[in-house]
Design a protein around this motif. Structure first.
Motif, PDB file in Angstrom:
ATOM      1  N   SER A 192       1.085  -2.346  -5.378  1.00  0.00           N
ATOM      2  CA  SER A 192      -0.356  -2.394  -5.629  1.00  0.00           C
ATOM      3  C   SER A 192      -1.106  -2.103  -4.335  1.00  0.00           C
ATOM      4  O   SER A 192      -1.058  -2.892  -3.389  1.00  0.00           O
ATOM      5  CB  SER A 192      -0.763  -3.766  -6.172  1.00  0.00           C
ATOM      6  OG  SER A 192      -2.159  -3.939  -6.129  1.00  0.00           O
ATOM      7  N   LYS A 193      -1.791  -0.980  -4.293  1.00  0.00           N
ATOM      8  CA  LYS A 193      -2.572  -0.640  -3.106  1.00  0.00           C
ATOM      9  C   LYS A 193      -3.675  -1.677  -2.880  1.00  0.00           C
ATOM     10  O   LYS A 193      -3.967  -2.038  -1.730  1.00  0.00           O
ATOM     11  CB  LYS A 193      -3.173   0.759  -3.260  1.00  0.00           C
ATOM     12  CG  LYS A 193      -2.121   1.862  -3.288  1.00  0.00           C
ATOM     13  CD  LYS A 193      -2.689   3.192  -3.760  1.00  0.00           C
ATOM     14  CE  LYS A 193      -3.642   3.797  -2.793  1.00  0.00           C
ATOM     15  NZ  LYS A 193      -4.036   5.176  -3.183  1.00  0.00           N
ATOM     16  N   GLU A 194      -4.261  -2.162  -3.974  1.00  0.00           N
ATOM     17  CA  GLU A 194      -5.330  -3.165  -3.851  1.00  0.00           C
ATOM     18  C   GLU A 194      -4.800  -4.463  -3.246  1.00  0.00           C
ATOM     19  O   GLU A 194      -5.437  -5.062  -2.373  1.00  0.00           O
ATOM     20  CB  GLU A 194      -5.945  -3.447  -5.221  1.00  0.00           C
ATOM     21  CG  GLU A 194      -6.696  -2.278  -5.833  1.00  0.00           C
ATOM     22  CD  GLU A 194      -5.768  -1.211  -6.425  1.00  0.00           C
ATOM     23  OE1 GLU A 194      -4.549  -1.493  -6.572  1.00  0.00           O
ATOM     24  OE2 GLU A 194      -6.257  -0.115  -6.731  1.00  0.00           O
ATOM     25  N   GLN A 195      -3.610  -4.911  -3.685  1.00  0.00           N
ATOM     26  CA  GLN A 195      -3.030  -6.126  -3.129  1.00  0.00           C
ATOM     27  C   GLN A 195      -2.651  -5.917  -1.672  1.00  0.00           C
ATOM     28  O   GLN A 195      -2.775  -6.825  -0.852  1.00  0.00           O
ATOM     29  CB  GLN A 195      -1.792  -6.554  -3.922  1.00  0.00           C
ATOM     30  CG  GLN A 195      -1.204  -7.898  -3.476  1.00  0.00           C
ATOM     31  CD  GLN A 195      -2.202  -9.030  -3.596  1.00  0.00           C
ATOM     32  OE1 GLN A 195      -2.788  -9.246  -4.665  1.00  0.00           O
ATOM     33  NE2 GLN A 195      -2.417  -9.754  -2.508  1.00  0.00           N
ATOM     34  N   TYR A 243       0.824  -1.208   0.000  1.00  0.00           N
ATOM     35  CA  TYR A 243       0.000   0.000   0.000  1.00  0.00           C
ATOM     36  C   TYR A 243       0.859   1.259   0.000  1.00  0.00           C
ATOM     37  O   TYR A 243       0.598   2.213  -0.747  1.00  0.00           O
ATOM     38  CB  TYR A 243      -0.937   0.020   1.212  1.00  0.00           C
ATOM     39  CG  TYR A 243      -1.819   1.244   1.233  1.00  0.00           C
ATOM     40  CD1 TYR A 243      -2.992   1.287   0.489  1.00  0.00           C
ATOM     41  CD2 TYR A 243      -1.444   2.377   1.958  1.00  0.00           C
ATOM     42  CE1 TYR A 243      -3.784   2.426   0.464  1.00  0.00           C
ATOM     43  CE2 TYR A 243      -2.231   3.519   1.943  1.00  0.00           C
ATOM     44  CZ  TYR A 243      -3.397   3.535   1.193  1.00  0.00           C
ATOM     45  OH  TYR A 243      -4.167   4.668   1.172  1.00  0.00           O
ATOM     46  N   GLU A 272      -8.508   6.821   2.120  1.00  0.00           N
ATOM     47  CA  GLU A 272      -9.168   6.625   0.830  1.00  0.00           C
ATOM     48  C   GLU A 272     -10.608   7.129   0.828  1.00  0.00           C
ATOM     49  O   GLU A 272     -11.390   6.791  -0.063  1.00  0.00           O
ATOM     50  CB  GLU A 272      -9.137   5.133   0.459  1.00  0.00           C
ATOM     51  CG  GLU A 272      -7.743   4.539   0.332  1.00  0.00           C
ATOM     52  CD  GLU A 272      -6.949   5.121  -0.824  1.00  0.00           C
ATOM     53  OE1 GLU A 272      -7.587   5.586  -1.796  1.00  0.00           O
ATOM     54  OE2 GLU A 272      -5.702   5.112  -0.761  1.00  0.00           O
ATOM     55  N   LYS A 331      -5.736  -6.428   0.293  1.00  0.00           N
ATOM     56  CA  LYS A 331      -6.085  -7.853   0.343  1.00  0.00           C
ATOM     57  C   LYS A 331      -5.215  -8.601   1.354  1.00  0.00           C
ATOM     58  O   LYS A 331      -5.701  -9.473   2.080  1.00  0.00           O
ATOM     59  CB  LYS A 331      -5.932  -8.478  -1.045  1.00  0.00           C
ATOM     60  CG  LYS A 331      -6.986  -8.042  -2.046  1.00  0.00           C
ATOM     61  CD  LYS A 331      -6.756  -8.696  -3.403  1.00  0.00           C
ATOM     62  CE  LYS A 331      -7.791  -8.247  -4.426  1.00  0.00           C
ATOM     63  NZ  LYS A 331      -7.549  -8.850  -5.765  1.00  0.00           N
TER      64      LYS A 331
END
Length: 285
Positions: free
Chosen positions: A212-215, A191, A245, A218
């Motif tokens: 990857s902020k999404e990873q 992140y 966010e 997760k």
């Protein structure tokens, strides 16, 4: 994918591990109690738990690593660094104004880091896959990163221990079964790197981290779901991320859970009231 991979390993391979070994290398009541008191910000009780564990296991690194974490969290709380107004503001984080660290706490913190490191390195010299040693070093390098970045304001220099913390966590995750708590390190690293301007990412490299902020989210959600010692810490990090966010209602839900589980922690209640006031005034999820 992570979910099924981890589930499969927990079903198939527990018999391959020693009877007294956990995925993160240690599972003793004092350790769980220390973390519980740490999340409640009951630092004297946490240190009492740690002292009992160290007295019973003086050669193991984990107790000293948790002791370092306790000193770090005490200092972060004393200086008001853990409040959302600080952690969600890049300006506050980057502010070079000296925060006046307590010299006595600093000395004790560094001694705990040294004690944990010497024992963990000795264990890793004998067995590079020693779970507790890898877990301890990931914690030690992580708290060193935070102390340097937030207390001493040495953000650039803190990249070195951050990379080492990620390296130890990545080694721990390659073992069978993996220590799910270790996902917290690549989670927050993903992140943070993903939040950097693109041109800066060219100069910042972490093993097995793509930015990857999404990873990253997760990975932290995986710790919340299946982690052990770091499950509450992952909730704290996700609450901060959601606030950054612009997802205050998600932050509110996480803080409600934390305030319920750790009623003695005044910070959770304070932050919950602050965020609830925002969502009550029409905050959007």
């Amino acid at each position: 994918m992570f979910r099924f991979w981890i589930l499969g390993f927990f079903i198939i391979v527990p018999a391959m591990m020693a009877a007294d070994e956990s995925p993160c290398g240690a599972d003793f009541p004092e350790v769980g109690e220390a973390f519980n008191n740490l999340y409640n910000f009951n630092f004297p009780a946490a240190h009492a738990d740690i002292d009992r564990y160290v007295a019973a296991h003086p050669r193991e690194p984990l107790g000293y690593a948790i002791r370092a974490a306790a000193f770090l969290f005490y200092e972060l709380d004393r200086l008001g660094i853990l409040e959302s107004e600080f952690l969600t503001s890049d300006k506050h984080i980057a502010d070079k104004k000296v925060s006046r660290p307590d010299p006595d706490v600093r000395a004790k913190f560094l001694k705990a880091v040294e004690d944990a490191t010497s024992r963990a390195q000795a264990a890793l010299a004998a067995n590079p896959s020693d779970r507790q040693a890898l877990f301890s070093m990931s914690i030690v390098e992580g708290v060193t990163t935070d102390y340097m970045a937030f207390v001493e304001k040495h953000q650039i220099a803190s990249l070195s221990p951050a990379k080492r913390s990620n390296g130890y966590a990545q080694q721990l995750l390659k073992l069978t079964p993996p220590c799910v708590d270790a996902y917290i390190t690549p989670g927050i690293t993903e992140y943070m790197v993903g939040s950097l301007p693109f041109f800066i990412r060219w100069f910042v490299h972490f093993d097995n981290v793509q930015g990857s902020k999404e990873q990253g989210v997760k990975n932290l959600e995986l710790v919340v779901r299946d982690g052990h010692y770091f499950k509450p810490f992952a909730k704290i990090l996700l609450a901060i991320i959601d606030l950054r966010e612009k997802r205050p209602r998600d932050t509110e839900k996480l803080l409600e859970s934390l305030a319920h589980d750790y009623p003695s922690n005044p910070l959770f209640r304070k932050e919950l009231a602050r965020v609830a006031a925002t969502t009550g005034a029409g905050g959007q999820n």
